[in-house]
Write an enzyme that holds these catalytic residues in place. Sequence first.
Site, short mmCIF file in Angstrom:
data_model
loop_
_atom_site.label_atom_id
_atom_site.label_comp_id
_atom_site.label_asym_id
_atom_site.label_seq_id
_atom_site.Cartn_x
_atom_site.Cartn_y
_atom_site.Cartn_z
N GLY A 275 0.83 -1.21 0.00
CA GLY A 275 0.00 0.00 0.00
C GLY A 275 0.86 1.25 0.00
N THR B 173 -6.41 -2.82 -1.93
CA THR B 173 -6.30 -1.38 -2.22
C THR B 173 -4.88 -0.98 -2.60
OG1 THR B 173 -5.92 -0.88 0.14
CG2 THR B 173 -8.20 -0.73 -0.67
N ASP C 181 -4.44 -12.88 1.69
CA ASP C 181 -5.35 -12.11 2.53
C ASP C 181 -5.05 -12.52 3.97
OD1 ASP C 181 -7.56 -11.26 4.07
OD2 ASP C 181 -8.86 -11.29 2.30
N LEU D 82 -0.05 -3.17 8.78
CA LEU D 82 -0.61 -2.00 8.10
C LEU D 82 -1.78 -2.40 7.20
CD1 LEU D 82 2.46 -1.19 8.80
CD2 LEU D 82 2.10 0.60 7.10
N ASN E 49 -4.78 -13.02 13.34
CA ASN E 49 -3.84 -13.94 12.67
C ASN E 49 -2.41 -13.41 12.76
OD1 ASN E 49 -5.86 -15.71 11.97
ND2 ASN E 49 -6.13 -14.89 9.89
N TYR F 69 -14.52 1.36 10.12
CA TYR F 69 -13.08 1.63 10.21
C TYR F 69 -12.69 1.98 11.65
CZ TYR F 69 -8.55 3.78 9.01
OH TYR F 69 -7.22 4.11 8.93
N LYS G 70 -10.38 -0.45 14.10
CA LYS G 70 -9.08 -0.05 14.65
C LYS G 70 -9.10 -0.04 16.17
CE LYS G 70 -6.65 0.71 10.87
NZ LYS G 70 -5.38 0.02 10.57
N ARG H 126 -9.01 10.52 -1.12
CA ARG H 126 -8.55 11.34 0.00
C ARG H 126 -8.33 12.78 -0.47
NH1 ARG H 126 -4.86 6.93 3.35
NH2 ARG H 126 -4.43 5.96 1.37
P1 NAD Z 1 -3.45 1.62 1.57
O1 NAD Z 1 -4.85 1.28 1.24
O2 NAD Z 1 -2.61 2.26 0.54
O3 NAD Z 1 -2.66 0.34 2.10
C1 NAD Z 1 -3.27 -0.73 2.78
C2 NAD Z 1 -2.68 -2.02 2.24
O4 NAD Z 1 -3.26 -3.12 2.96
C3 NAD Z 1 -2.99 -2.24 0.76
O5 NAD Z 1 -1.83 -2.63 0.07
C4 NAD Z 1 -4.02 -3.37 0.78
O6 NAD Z 1 -4.02 -4.13 -0.40
C5 NAD Z 1 -3.59 -4.13 2.02
N1 NAD Z 1 -4.68 -4.94 2.60
C6 NAD Z 1 -5.90 -4.52 2.99
N2 NAD Z 1 -6.62 -5.54 3.48
C7 NAD Z 1 -5.81 -6.65 3.41
C8 NAD Z 1 -5.97 -8.01 3.78
N3 NAD Z 1 -7.12 -8.46 4.31
N4 NAD Z 1 -4.93 -8.85 3.60
C9 NAD Z 1 -3.75 -8.42 3.06
N5 NAD Z 1 -3.56 -7.13 2.69
C10 NAD Z 1 -4.57 -6.25 2.87
O7 NAD Z 1 -3.52 2.54 2.88
P2 NAD Z 1 -2.37 3.34 3.63
O8 NAD Z 1 -2.71 4.77 3.59
O9 NAD Z 1 -1.04 2.90 3.18
O10 NAD Z 1 -2.61 2.86 5.14
C11 NAD Z 1 -1.80 1.84 5.71
C12 NAD Z 1 -2.23 1.61 7.15
O11 NAD Z 1 -2.08 2.83 7.90
C13 NAD Z 1 -3.70 1.22 7.29
O12 NAD Z 1 -3.81 0.23 8.30
C14 NAD Z 1 -4.37 2.50 7.72
O13 NAD Z 1 -5.52 2.24 8.50
C15 NAD Z 1 -3.29 3.19 8.52
N6 NAD Z 1 -3.47 4.65 8.51
C16 NAD Z 1 -3.15 5.38 7.40
C17 NAD Z 1 -3.35 6.76 7.41
C18 NAD Z 1 -2.99 7.63 6.24
O14 NAD Z 1 -3.17 8.85 6.31
N7 NAD Z 1 -2.48 7.11 5.14
C19 NAD Z 1 -3.89 7.38 8.55
C20 NAD Z 1 -4.21 6.59 9.64
C21 NAD Z 1 -3.98 5.23 9.62
N1 UDP Z 2 -12.48 16.34 1.61
C1 UDP Z 2 -12.79 17.42 0.78
N2 UDP Z 2 -12.71 17.22 -0.56
C2 UDP Z 2 -12.33 16.06 -1.13
C3 UDP Z 2 -11.99 14.96 -0.28
C4 UDP Z 2 -12.09 15.16 1.09
O1 UDP Z 2 -13.14 18.52 1.25
O2 UDP Z 2 -12.28 15.97 -2.36
C5 UDP Z 2 -12.52 16.56 3.07
C6 UDP Z 2 -13.22 15.47 3.86
O3 UDP Z 2 -14.60 15.71 3.94
C7 UDP Z 2 -12.53 15.59 5.21
C8 UDP Z 2 -11.10 16.04 4.84
O4 UDP Z 2 -11.18 16.54 3.52
O5 UDP Z 2 -13.14 16.61 5.97
C9 UDP Z 2 -10.08 14.90 4.88
O6 UDP Z 2 -10.60 13.83 4.12
P1 UDP Z 2 -9.77 12.51 3.82
O7 UDP Z 2 -10.71 11.56 3.13
O8 UDP Z 2 -8.49 12.83 3.14
O9 UDP Z 2 -9.35 11.96 5.25
P2 UDP Z 2 -10.13 11.76 6.65
O10 UDP Z 2 -11.52 12.26 6.55
O11 UDP Z 2 -10.06 10.28 6.86
O12 UDP Z 2 -9.33 12.54 7.60
#
Ligand code: NAD
Ligand code: UDP
Length: 309
Positions: A10, A35, A56, A73, A99, A145, A149, A186
Amino acid sequence: MRIVVAGGAGFLGSHLCDALVERGDHVVCVDSFVTGSRANVAHLIRSEAFELLEADVCDGFSVDGEVDAVMNLASPASPTDYFRLPIETLDVGSVGTRNLLELARTADARFFMASTSEVYGDPTVHPQTEEYWGHVNPIGARSMYDEAKRFSEALTFAYHRTHGVPIRVVRIFNTYGPRMQADDGRVVSNFITQALRGEPLTIYGDGSQTRSFCYVDDEIAGFLALLDSDEIGPINIGNPGEFTMLELADIVNELTANTAGVVHRPLPSDDPRQRCPDITRAVEVLGWTPHVDLRAGLERTIAHFASVL
Ligand code: NAD
Ligand code: UDP
């Protein structure tokens, strides 16, 4: 160390794999690509320090050999993704996390849990400290979600207290940078792709809601500092610079010279009003602080999107 990174293909996971390989660790990346994508780790495939296992984590899977750490992650992370995959999101937070905890327990490995600022829900305490228990709607639009978590954190602490598994729990705040999917919904990826196409940026609601954006390199440095420490967490890792979505849109339009302005769209339900990490604990116990400010990080991210779009 030999480290299993679940969700390693990811956005954050692939940067984490890069950083681990770079510093000399051996990585086993486990991903279902629900994803994420192979393209995110394609540059690592030839490395002897990198193995890719398509699986998975909710299903039976095994990792042979010695394992020193398991980093979880795996989970859909963008609201667009978890709205589309609600049951899969609850499964990976519960069965998948269990797991991976079992893998850590049987391998005598430490377990790193990627949790989220979403455990604070729509917070009534601002900025959010790790002591705050949160304000989450348990059946709301984001509950699949947030509650997954929160369950993952509870399960991780249960394994620590019951089986003595060494744990590290990080609460990640909004992180952005290269390898975000252009269509993941996002706000940073939406705004940048819209701006580069000369379109108006879509502001949900009046745009006064706030978020605090951390550049990916800073976030990954925080993960490694936590992994290597004796701190179990939970610990906030994020950039405390706080911006409204209107402010973010203005900066993106300015940096891309986009003159199309903004349009307003309906605010999704249960969208948190404000979010900002209190990072006192990370500074004190990990010696970690973010270094990349929003403009500098956005410039790098815009350059990335400009090259892939
Ligand atoms: P992402 O969607 O890019 O990455 C998630 C990865 O997990 C993907 O590669 C997906 O294929 C894999 N995955 C999902 N379900 C799976 C399963 N059942 N088995 C195996 N693989 C699986 O998202 P990201 O932004 O890289 O987020 C990574 C982690 O960090 C997530 O757990 C997310 O909740 C956490 N997180 C991210 C953010 C952020 O801003 N990016 C913020 C808070 C928490
Ligand atoms: N948001 C927005 N325009 C967009 C996508 C998101 O105004 O095209 C807003 C969304 O409603 C939220 C903030 O931006 O208030 C952050 O959204 P994001 O999905 O990036 O992350 P999260 O809500 O999980 O913090």
